[in-house]
Design an enzyme around this catalytic site. Structure first.
Site, short mmCIF file in Angstrom:
data_model
loop_
_atom_site.label_atom_id
_atom_site.label_comp_id
_atom_site.label_asym_id
_atom_site.label_seq_id
_atom_site.Cartn_x
_atom_site.Cartn_y
_atom_site.Cartn_z
N GLU A 34 0.95 -1.31 0.06
CA GLU A 34 0.09 0.03 0.11
C GLU A 34 1.01 1.14 -0.14
OE1 GLU A 34 -3.71 1.59 2.65
OE2 GLU A 34 -3.21 -0.68 2.64
N ASP A 36 3.78 1.35 -0.98
CA ASP A 36 4.45 1.70 -2.42
C ASP A 36 3.70 2.13 -3.47
OD1 ASP A 36 6.86 0.77 -1.43
OD2 ASP A 36 6.59 -1.35 -2.22
N LEU A 82 33.71 17.36 22.80
CA LEU A 82 33.38 16.95 24.18
C LEU A 82 34.77 16.62 24.67
CD1 LEU A 82 30.00 14.79 24.31
CD2 LEU A 82 30.40 17.14 24.65
N GLU A 112 23.07 10.09 28.40
CA GLU A 112 22.52 9.33 27.50
C GLU A 112 23.40 8.38 26.68
OE1 GLU A 112 21.96 12.90 24.67
OE2 GLU A 112 20.93 13.88 26.43
N LYS A 114 26.44 7.51 23.80
CA LYS A 114 27.25 8.04 23.02
C LYS A 114 27.39 7.45 21.69
CE LYS A 114 31.39 10.71 22.47
NZ LYS A 114 31.86 10.12 21.30
N ASP A 116 27.99 6.11 18.00
CA ASP A 116 29.16 6.10 17.38
C ASP A 116 29.01 6.16 15.68
OD1 ASP A 116 31.96 6.26 17.09
OD2 ASP A 116 32.41 4.14 17.44
N ARG A 135 29.80 18.65 10.73
CA ARG A 135 30.46 19.53 11.83
C ARG A 135 31.68 20.08 11.22
NH1 ARG A 135 34.59 18.74 15.06
NH2 ARG A 135 34.69 19.95 16.85
N TYR A 221 20.05 14.51 19.66
CA TYR A 221 20.40 14.80 20.92
C TYR A 221 20.46 16.12 21.67
CZ TYR A 221 24.86 14.37 18.89
OH TYR A 221 26.04 14.34 18.21
N LYS A 285 25.20 15.30 30.83
CA LYS A 285 24.88 16.74 30.50
C LYS A 285 24.07 17.23 31.75
CE LYS A 285 24.15 15.42 25.82
NZ LYS A 285 23.25 15.48 24.53
N LYS A 309 34.09 7.56 28.16
CA LYS A 309 34.56 6.76 27.13
C LYS A 309 34.49 5.40 27.85
CE LYS A 309 35.25 9.24 23.33
NZ LYS A 309 36.50 9.61 22.79
N CYS A 403 60.74 -23.20 9.73
CA CYS A 403 59.97 -21.95 9.18
C CYS A 403 59.03 -22.81 8.13
CB CYS A 403 60.96 -21.09 8.14
SG CYS A 403 60.17 -20.00 7.25
N CYS A 406 60.08 -21.90 4.34
CA CYS A 406 61.22 -22.32 3.75
C CYS A 406 62.12 -23.48 4.32
CB CYS A 406 62.42 -21.02 3.76
SG CYS A 406 63.27 -20.67 5.09
N CYS A 419 63.58 -16.52 11.34
CA CYS A 419 64.06 -17.41 10.17
C CYS A 419 65.23 -16.66 9.90
CB CYS A 419 62.97 -17.37 9.05
SG CYS A 419 63.47 -18.13 7.67
N CYS A 424 64.35 -16.71 2.37
CA CYS A 424 63.04 -17.40 2.86
C CYS A 424 62.08 -16.52 1.83
CB CYS A 424 62.84 -17.06 4.09
SG CYS A 424 61.11 -17.49 4.65
S1 IVH Z 1 26.10 15.83 22.85
C1 IVH Z 1 29.43 19.60 22.04
N1 IVH Z 1 25.01 13.55 23.13
O1 IVH Z 1 29.88 12.42 20.30
C2 IVH Z 1 28.78 18.53 21.33
N2 IVH Z 1 26.92 14.11 21.60
O2 IVH Z 1 32.75 13.07 21.13
C3 IVH Z 1 27.58 18.06 21.58
N3 IVH Z 1 27.51 12.12 20.19
O3 IVH Z 1 30.41 15.45 18.46
C4 IVH Z 1 27.33 16.56 21.81
N4 IVH Z 1 26.04 10.54 20.95
O4 IVH Z 1 28.72 13.63 17.36
C5 IVH Z 1 26.09 14.28 22.45
N5 IVH Z 1 23.89 11.64 23.15
C6 IVH Z 1 24.93 12.35 22.60
C7 IVH Z 1 25.81 11.94 21.48
C8 IVH Z 1 26.90 12.75 21.00
C9 IVH Z 1 27.15 10.73 20.30
C10 IVH Z 1 28.70 12.28 19.51
C11 IVH Z 1 28.73 13.76 18.73
C12 IVH Z 1 29.83 14.71 19.36
C13 IVH Z 1 30.77 13.47 19.83
C14 IVH Z 1 31.77 14.13 20.96
#
Ligand code: IVH
Length: 666
Positions: A34, A36, A82, A112, A114, A116, A135, A221, A285, A309, A403, A406, A419, A424
């Site tokens: 639907e 589509d 950050l 929150e 983070k 990747d 960015r 975010y 935050k 991290k 080895c 050889c 070796c 070789c």
């Molecule tokens: S706040 C001042 N919240 O992590 C930058 N960043 O290492 C505001 N990222 O540049 C970032 N999840 O690309 C924020 N829940 C989250 C995030 C987040 C991933 C990334 C973001 C930032 C980088 C910093």
């Protein structure tokens, strides 16, 4: 009103609604068929009535716009990076600073995951998406709207008519990566091993049809101008974004005081692997928006939030086999063949076992379940055996005596097997691979597998054979996968390498202990490699940075007739052996600064980055000491980071590095 106008509006609203239900809420009230058919209907009207085609029509999600480059966008507010916390105590320090700055006893936070991926900013005016930008250096990013609108979960229109800027992360889920790779496997394309790079690469495609196929997604975010829009708390502003149709991550949580923060960290350290997207940490935050300006900003980072991290990830997998590799110097390294497993965002099927002692100290056996981590380097390492899982009857591992390439008897010096056979085949292949690699002559298009094929087919046996490839053109074109075009570009790259600076040539020869740094030192004292060949042992050791062993190795190398003859041949074929005078770098942030680079960079290898920094006049150093101006850290940095911290040396992370580079190279 024109019937088409009415129908376009109806279809647009329906498609946007279904799209939102499916991609943001993960539920849908219509069948794919639907959906589509409504999409086809809208496309048909737009084709017949181009005047009714809105650039933000749901049909634009399929991609189509091809651009020759991305427009630059000046960010309305700087996109910062950050600060990092690597431990519980770093987080407690952060909390202490916040309490001091605000006078609060217990701070209301929001934490929150983070994600990747790739940072993105969206700007809306009059309820319409104006542009999406990366960015970049924080000040100026790139307009990637055409690619970003192919992400179905991103609202193209919102019900709030004010100027609104929203930031978040574009990413590729683990499931999307797997599906994309299944497709790529069928199409015989190289697999994408890392979701973050795959997402970033997709957004950088100039053809938005490609981005549209990559199953990207995004979480939002940060509501940049939330305060201006009447919000007092970050948490409320995210709830509002959610109500506008943005995908906001549900793992977010309001926390009160540092103890709840620490508990959240513990919870997500466990939960991380279960999420369907890669996270490399958590973000903490301060929730109260009014406090943000009060707490303030450093040049590059807000002081009111911090990234925690995760420590290097460890995963468990099985060792299916152990095999030995023999490098160009004869050094033998045992490697584990692993049951493929994901670690730190990539799929791993090999890990180094370093040497015999390493295997015996951990008592690693074929068939064992082992922990794998990626730390400090790109090469994954085994960190231990899960003895409880050891199947019955596994035999202790016995280091091979000969080895495997050889069959010479291996010799052991300290913990390492060698070796010692100069002829070789494995050593020879690796010498050739090194010669053309980016650590040596940097000949593009000559990867290890090409060199291996050339060696095995007898096309290249010595370095000088690379410069006579034309004689073997027919043999080369017979190799599967090498077209006339790739042959031509190979020959061109080889030709180009003749004018490399002499230090590259000296490094490429692979004299033990004469790497790039030593070669550069030597060629800052002498004008040519010929002069180095002429130099006596005493002369060489009188150079401050040249030790006895290095001098001996150089003398020994050029004392061998075969090496001298080969060197002359290369010279006759036109390979440059003279020092090329370098232009001095312009004034910039890096000029004259001493740096150490540690950990894994996402954007390029450490050696490429070192080269880039050296071009700017920075000086690379191997160890952290007081004389160092900065430590540049990638992910999984180890003890160097601790040392630099304790010495109060400036620590620069990849994000910041890239923006500094952009500035310096501009
Ligand atoms: S706040 C001042 N919240 O992590 C930058 N960043 O290492 C505001 N990222 O540049 C970032 N999840 O690309 C924020 N829940 C989250 C995030 C987040 C991933 C990334 C973001 C930032 C980088 C910093």
């Amino acid at each position: 009103m024109d019937n088409d106008v009415i129908r376009v509006k109806e279809l647009t609203d329906l498609l946007n609604k279904y799209n939102y239900e499916y991609y943001v809420l993960n539920q849908s009230s219509v069948s794919d068929a639907e959906f589509d058919s409504l999409m086809q209907e809208l496309m048909a009207i737009e084709k017949r009535r181009p005047d009714l085609k809105d650039p933000l029509s749901p049909t634009s999600r399929v991609g189509g716009g091809v651009s020759s480059e991305f427009k630059k966008v000046q960010h309305k507010r700087m996109m910062l990076s950050l600060g990092n916390a690597f431990s519980e105590s770093d987080l407690r320090d952060f909390d202490r600073r916040i309490r001091q700055a605000t006078g609060l006893n217990k701070v209301p936070y929001m934490m929150e995951v983070k994600i990747d991926g790739l940072a993105m900013t969206l700007v809306y005016e009059n309820g319409k998406l104006q542009y999406a930008a990366t960015r970049g250096d924080g000040n100026v990013g790139e307009d990637v709207t055409q690619n970003v609108i192919t992400i179905h979960s991103i609202p193209l229109k919102i019900s709030d008519q004010r100027n609104i800027e929203v930031r978040g992360e574009v990413f590729m889920s683990k499931k999307a990566l797997a599906l994309n790779n299944e497709e790529r496997m069928r199409e015989n394309l190289p697999l994408m091993s890392n979701a973050r790079n795959a997402a970033a690469g997709s957004i950088r495609q100039l053809d938005s049809k490609i981005a549209a196929k990559r199953r990207l997604d995004a979480y939002w975010y940060y509501f940049v101008n939330a305060e201006e829009c009447g919000f007092e708390k970050h948490s409320d502003s995210l709830d509002y974004l959610k109500s506008l149709g943005f995908k906001v991550n549900e793992e977010r949580r309001k926390l009160y005081g540092i103890d709840e923060v620490i508990a959240y960290v513990k919870e997500y350290t466990e939960k991380r692997a279960k999420l369907d997207y890669d996270i490399d940490g958590l973000v903490l935050k301060v929730d109260e928006l009014a406090l943000h300006d009060e707490i303030g900003y450093t040049m590059k980072t807000p002081k009111w939030m911090i990234a925690y991290k995760f420590p290097p990830e460890e995963v468990l997998t099985k060792i299916n086999d152990i095999f030995l590799t023999v490098g160009r110097t004869g050094k033998v390294v045992p490697n584990a063949v692993l049951e493929p497993v994901r670690v730190a965002g990539s799929v791993i099927s090999r890990a180094t076992l370093n040497n015999e002692d390493f295997i015996h100290n951990l008592d690693i056996r074929i068939g064992d379940y082992v922990y794998i981590h990626k730390a400090g380097d790109v090469i994954p390492e085994v960190s231990g055996v899960d003895i409880k899982r050891r199947p019955d009857g596994l035999k202790m591992y016995h280091f091979q005596e000969d080895c495997p390439y050889c069959h010479y008897r291996l010799e052991k010096k300290d913990a390492i097997h060698y070796c010692v056979n100069e002829n070789c085949p494995s050593r020879n292949i690796n010498k050739l691979i090194f010669f053309v690699s980016d650590q040596g002559m940097d000949i593009k298009g000559m990867g290890p597998s090409v060199v291996e094929d050339f060696f095995n087919l007898g096309i290249v046996k010595t370095f000088s054979d690379f410069y006579r490839l034309e004689e073997k053109k027919d043999d080369i074109l017979n190799i599967e996968g090498i077209s006339e075009k790739s042959y031509n570009s190979m020959v061109k790259a080889i030709e180009g390498s003749k004018s490399n600076d002499a230090y590259m040539f000296l490094t490429a020869l692979g004299i033990p202990m004469v790497g790039k740094k030593t070669s550069q030192i030597l060629l800052s004292k002498y004008h040519s490699i010929d002069e180095i060949i002429e130099a006596s042992y005493d002369e060489l050791v009188s150079i401050e940075e040249i030790g006895y062993q290095t001098a001996t190795n150089i003398i020994d190398y050029f004392n061998k007739d075969a090496n001298l003859i080969e060197f002359s041949k290369l010279q006759e074929l036109g390979v440059n052996t003279l020092v090329i005078k370098k232009e001095e770098a312009r004034d910039n942030f890096f000029k004259g600064k001493k740096f150490v680079l540690t950990g894994t960079l996402e954007c390029m290898t450490r050696s490429k980055m070192t080269e880039r920094l050296e071009k700017l006049g920075a000086v690379s150093s191997g160890s952290v000491g007081k004389s160092i101006d900065m430590l540049i850290v990638g992910t999984d940095a180890g003890s160097k980071l601790d040392k630099a911290r304790s010495l109060g040396i400036r620590i620069i992370e990849e994000d910041e590095l890239l923006s500094l580079l952009e500035e310096a190279e501009a």
